[in-house]
Motif scaffolding. Structure first.
Motif, short mmCIF file in Angstrom:
data_model
loop_
_atom_site.label_atom_id
_atom_site.label_comp_id
_atom_site.label_asym_id
_atom_site.label_seq_id
_atom_site.Cartn_x
_atom_site.Cartn_y
_atom_site.Cartn_z
N LEU A 78 -0.50 -0.53 -4.72
CA LEU A 78 -1.61 0.43 -4.88
C LEU A 78 -1.15 1.82 -4.44
O LEU A 78 -0.50 1.96 -3.40
N VAL A 103 0.86 -1.19 0.00
CA VAL A 103 0.00 0.00 0.00
C VAL A 103 0.89 1.24 0.00
O VAL A 103 1.60 1.50 0.97
N GLY A 125 3.39 5.80 4.59
CA GLY A 125 4.03 6.98 5.18
C GLY A 125 3.62 7.20 6.63
O GLY A 125 2.70 6.57 7.16
N GLY A 133 9.01 11.20 -2.09
CA GLY A 133 10.26 11.16 -2.85
C GLY A 133 10.14 11.86 -4.20
O GLY A 133 11.15 12.15 -4.85
N LEU A 155 8.53 14.76 -4.35
CA LEU A 155 8.24 16.16 -3.99
C LEU A 155 9.34 16.75 -3.13
O LEU A 155 9.41 17.96 -2.95
N ALA A 190 -5.74 4.66 -6.57
CA ALA A 190 -6.47 3.63 -5.81
C ALA A 190 -6.24 3.89 -4.33
O ALA A 190 -5.12 3.76 -3.83
N GLY A 196 5.30 5.22 -2.54
CA GLY A 196 6.18 6.34 -2.21
C GLY A 196 7.64 5.92 -2.23
O GLY A 196 8.02 4.96 -2.91
C1 LIG Z 1 8.81 19.07 1.55
C2 LIG Z 1 9.70 17.92 1.91
C3 LIG Z 1 11.04 17.96 1.57
C4 LIG Z 1 11.86 16.90 1.91
N1 LIG Z 1 13.16 16.93 1.51
C5 LIG Z 1 13.95 15.87 1.75
C6 LIG Z 1 15.27 15.85 1.25
O1 LIG Z 1 15.72 16.78 0.59
N2 LIG Z 1 16.03 14.76 1.53
C7 LIG Z 1 15.56 13.72 2.27
O2 LIG Z 1 16.33 12.79 2.53
N3 LIG Z 1 14.30 13.71 2.74
C8 LIG Z 1 13.48 14.74 2.47
N4 LIG Z 1 12.19 14.71 2.89
C9 LIG Z 1 11.70 13.52 3.62
C10 LIG Z 1 11.52 12.28 2.75
O3 LIG Z 1 11.14 12.61 1.45
C11 LIG Z 1 10.50 11.34 3.40
O4 LIG Z 1 10.98 10.98 4.68
C12 LIG Z 1 10.27 10.06 2.61
O5 LIG Z 1 9.90 10.35 1.28
C13 LIG Z 1 9.18 9.23 3.27
O6 LIG Z 1 8.96 8.06 2.53
P1 LIG Z 1 7.76 7.08 2.85
O7 LIG Z 1 7.88 5.95 1.91
O8 LIG Z 1 7.74 6.81 4.30
O9 LIG Z 1 6.44 7.92 2.55
P2 LIG Z 1 5.94 8.56 1.19
O10 LIG Z 1 7.07 8.74 0.24
O11 LIG Z 1 5.16 9.74 1.57
O12 LIG Z 1 5.01 7.44 0.57
C14 LIG Z 1 3.71 7.14 1.00
C15 LIG Z 1 2.89 6.82 -0.24
O13 LIG Z 1 1.70 6.17 0.15
C16 LIG Z 1 0.62 6.70 -0.58
N5 LIG Z 1 -0.58 6.49 0.23
C17 LIG Z 1 -0.85 7.01 1.43
N6 LIG Z 1 -2.04 6.57 1.88
C18 LIG Z 1 -2.52 5.74 0.94
C19 LIG Z 1 -3.72 4.99 0.82
N7 LIG Z 1 -4.65 5.00 1.78
N8 LIG Z 1 -3.91 4.24 -0.30
C20 LIG Z 1 -2.96 4.22 -1.27
N9 LIG Z 1 -1.82 4.93 -1.21
C21 LIG Z 1 -1.60 5.67 -0.12
C22 LIG Z 1 1.00 8.17 -0.73
O14 LIG Z 1 0.27 8.80 -1.75
C23 LIG Z 1 2.47 8.06 -1.01
O15 LIG Z 1 2.74 7.87 -2.38
C24 LIG Z 1 11.34 15.77 2.59
C25 LIG Z 1 9.99 15.73 2.93
C26 LIG Z 1 9.17 16.79 2.59
C27 LIG Z 1 7.72 16.72 2.97
#
Ligand SMILES: Cc1cc2nc3c(=O)[nH]c(=O)nc-3n(C[C@H](O)[C@H](O)[C@H](O)COP(=O)(O)OP(=O)(O)OC[C@H]3O[C@@H](n4cnc5c(N)ncnc54)[C@H](O)[C@@H]3O)c2cc1C
Length: 668
Positions: A77, A53, A305, A134, A136, A268, A56
């Motif tokens: 998804l 799920v 996330g 990742g 954004l 989705a 990201g």
């Molecule tokens: C503005 C900003 C700048 C940053 N800059 C940096 C940087 O320069 N360097 C760095 O190392 N880190 C940076 N970070 C932090 C880093 O990008 C994040 O820690 C990392 O991307 C988190 O990854 P993740 O897989 O946990 O979550 P995410 O990458 O957020 O992935 C979660 C995914 O799940 C999807 N999702 C959520 N709920 C559902 C659902 N119910 N059904 C289906 N899909 C769903 C979301 O749409 C998303 O695609 C930054 C963060 C932000 C907000």
């Protein structure tokens, strides 16, 4: 495709940035682009080995790695769709915040902190598209420091110790930063040939050079590699940028994944995990207003996330029983889901200086668009970021506790919109905007890297489409606030260094009503409490040790793992994207091992088992060999003597032989 105005017009988030925006985007839609993975055609009710799920940072990497195993079927998804063009061009990263590809989360107002922010709340941008946050983020490449992972290992086991996580950082990395690649001492800690490019150059912007000089005058060492574990100082970050375009786990891994075993469903929205008799067996999702059910024969893996993963767990009955019962949700497992939310916290310090301080000959040069389109160089291709790391005390000189991130803002910049996106209130943004009509602005983000404060994520309601409640918990521990007088004064002291003094730099104290008539240190604390905001690295809401175990399995539930930033038990001292990719890489290997599949890149030719070397084993050079076979066919196994090196070799799968491996070998 014919690259004319009508055929190539974009629909991205950044329109209107340049006066020539229309022409520029018309051109870039043709010249900058990516073929994103297509939506799969799926039957409602279909079954997969793994359901992931969230596509990201973590989900994209994990799905790609699991799909390397030919007989695994994987469904990924994602609530969002394809990233817009601004997610490719590094200089447009700011335009993605508060856009349609941002979840636009905010914290809950607490009437104490962040009162000088608009509506008293912190903005929490998060990517809602393939690649997630990742796609954004600011592309800074950081890892944290060895002591961060010593801490993880003490909580969750040796999988997470520095030596092991370093191997995984290096596995994914293709280091091309010219400051690092030519230095063997630094390259010991970096990988070449991994999927994600980590680039950089010593051709930095004028203002960055001036900041580095300023920090040197203030006693900071200039370091060529901000990830170097053995010394800290001021320096430029490397970035995940390839050929002037954003690189990420989406672009480098998911886009190149095995499309036969991987099924992707975009737009989705997963609304619930189906848990029966203590086992996760599938998920419910909504796409195009229709409800779908998909089933997992092996595991459901949450990579949604730090905010959405705990939300989904709680909606599915996994969470603090009291909170779930208050909403009428049946409790499946009583776990502290959503607690332990923490983040790097950031307070901005401001200077003004004479015009010409920043010397931005780059941003407003209309040739930049042409340069970018021609060879992916120039301002648009870059994400220049630097920082100065500070230890808590001189007794721990290699462990940063704080960071200062300076930025120089030329006169007449479109500062106001960025200021509002950051969340500062209208009055403050207007005050700063007016100053910027007369002066250049220097902002220095003072960031606490290891906060003690904790917040929590809770459900707003049982409606899966409601945003979660984010109680940031910022400065809930007063000690966190106590650091800021020292930090802000350090930031201000840039005004006293040679170059900035020559430009008449001076401190600006923004007007915060609640803080008037206070002595300096008291004013700084008051202002910090009022202006504090997230540095966008929230973690910890499904933490190892309390919600998941060291293998990332949810405690007390079968077939359910979490693989994303929410599993970090404690935040690392640095940006979190590369650590999340590392978590996904480790998770992929844990899963492959669990189902008795050799690890990605296991180079059997470099393996010794007992007193046998690879070359002396009769069948080792044959194709279609796998670790389980080698082990099973040898009675001279000594688990401690297995050496594995990472290269790209074909993965061969064996299933249902877990006990062979688990009981007998320990792959290093
Ligand atoms: C503005 C900003 C700048 C940053 N800059 C940096 C940087 O320069 N360097 C760095 O190392 N880190 C940076 N970070 C932090 C880093 O990008 C994040 O820690 C990392 O991307 C988190 O990854 P993740 O897989 O946990 O979550 P995410 O990458 O957020 O992935 C979660 C995914 O799940 C999807 N999702 C959520 N709920 C559902 C659902 N119910 N059904 C289906 N899909 C769903 C979301 O749409 C998303 O695609 C930054 C963060 C932000 C907000």
């Amino acid at each position: 495709m014919v690259c004319g105005l009508t055929s190539c017009l974009g629909s991205g988030a950044a329109g209107g940035l340049f006066s020539s925006a229309v022409q520029f985007f018309a051109a870039t839609q043709c010249l900058v682009g990516e073929t994103w993975p297509k939506d799969s055609v799926l039957q409602n009710g279909s079954r997969y080995d793994f359901i992931i799920v969230g596509a990201g940072t973590a989900g994209s990497a994990l799905a790609a790695r699991l799909s390397e195993v030919a007989n695994f079927s994987v469904l990924l998804l994602e609530a969002g769709g394809d990233p817009p063009i601004e997610a490719i061009i590094p200089a447009f990263r700011e335009t993605l915040k508060a856009s349609s590809v941002d979840w636009n989360f905010t914290s809950v107002e607490n009437n104490i902190t962040s009162q000088a922010l608009k509506r008293g709340i912190e903005q929490q941008p998060r990517g809602k598209m393939l690649g997630g946050t990742g796609s954004l983020n600011h592309m800074v490449y950081a890892r944290g420091f060895p002591s961060d992972y010593h801490e993880w290992a003490s909580i969750a086991g040796e999988t997470w110790n520095w030596t092991n996580v370093l191997k995984y950082f290096m596995k994914t990395e293709h280091m091309t930063d010219t400051n690092i690649v030519n230095n063997p001492e630094l390259m010991v800690y970096h990988g070449r040939g991994g999927a994600i490019e980590v680039s950089g150059t010593n051709e930095v912007m004028f203002s960055i050079k001036k900041f580095l000089q300023a920090f040197e005058e203030l006693g900071f060492k200039t370091v060529p590699d901000m990830t170097y574990p053995n010394s800290i100082g001021a320096g430029c970050f490397s970035h995940t940028i390839r050929n002037g375009e954003r690189d990420s786990s989406l672009r480098a891994l998911l886009n190149n994944a095995n499309s036969t075993s991987l099924h992707i469903l975009k737009d989705a929205f997963v609304t619930k995990i189906i848990i029966e008799n203590g086992t996760a067996i599938g998920i419910e999702a909504v796409k195009d207003d229709k409800k779908f059910l998909f089933y997992a024969d092996r595991e459901v893996i949450l990579s949604a996330g730090t905010f959405n993963t705990p939300k989904l767990l709680m909606l599915s009955g996994v969470g603090p029983s009291e909170h779930l019962r208050s909403l009428g949700i049946d409790v499946v497992a009583d776990l502290p889901v959503g607690s332990n939310l923490h983040d790097h916290v950031m307070v901005l310090a401001f200077l003004v200086a004479d015009n010409g301080t920043c010397v931005s000959d780059e941003a407003e040069n209309s040739m930049e668009a042409i340069k970018y389109l021609y060879d992916r160089t120039g301002f648009l291709a870059k994400a220049d970021n630097m920082a100065a790391y500070l230890p808590l005390s001189s007794s721990e000189p290699t462990v940063p506790e704080f960071a200062l991130y300076p930025t120089c803002i030329p006169q007449f910049s479109p500062f106001r919109s960025g200021c509002l996106t950051l969340g500062l209130n209208e009055d403050l943004c207007t005050e700063l905007h007016n100053l910027n009509q007369e002066y250049e602005l220097v902002t220095i983000a003072a960031v606490l890297l290891k906060p003690k404060s904790r917040g929590k994520v809770e459900l707003n309601s049982i409606n899966p489409f409601d945003d979660p409640l984010i109680y940031a918990g910022t400065f809930s521990e007063e000690q966190d606030l106590d650091h800021f007088p020292r930090l802000i004064k350090m930031a201000w002291s840039i005004a006293d260094t040679n170059y900035f003094r020559s430009k008449n730099a001076r401190v600006i104290k923004p007007w915060v009503e609640a803080c008037s008539n206070l002595t300096e240190s008291a004013w700084i604390k008051c202002m910090s409490r009022a202006m504090v905001t997230s540095a966008w690295h929230s973690v910890g809401t499904a933490a190892m040790g309390t919600v998941v175990d060291g293998d990332l399995k949810v405690l007390g539930i079968n077939g359910l793992r979490v693989v994303d930033a929410s599993v970090m038990p404690k935040i690392i001292r640095g940006n979190t994207n590369a650590p999340v990719v590392m978590i996904a890489e480790i998770a992929a290997d844990l899963i492959k091992e669990h189902y008795s599949v050799s690890r990605t890149g296991t180079n059997l030719n470099n393996m010794t088992i007992g007193n046998l070397t690879a070359s002396s084993m009769p069948n080792i050079s044959q194709p279609n060999i796998n670790l389980a076979d080698v082990i099973e066919n040898n009675d001279m196994i000594n688990s401690s003597l297995i050496e594995v090196e990472i290269t790209n070799v074909e993965i061969i799968t064996t299933t249902d032989r877990q006990s062979d491996i688990d009981d007998t070998v320990n792959v290093a």
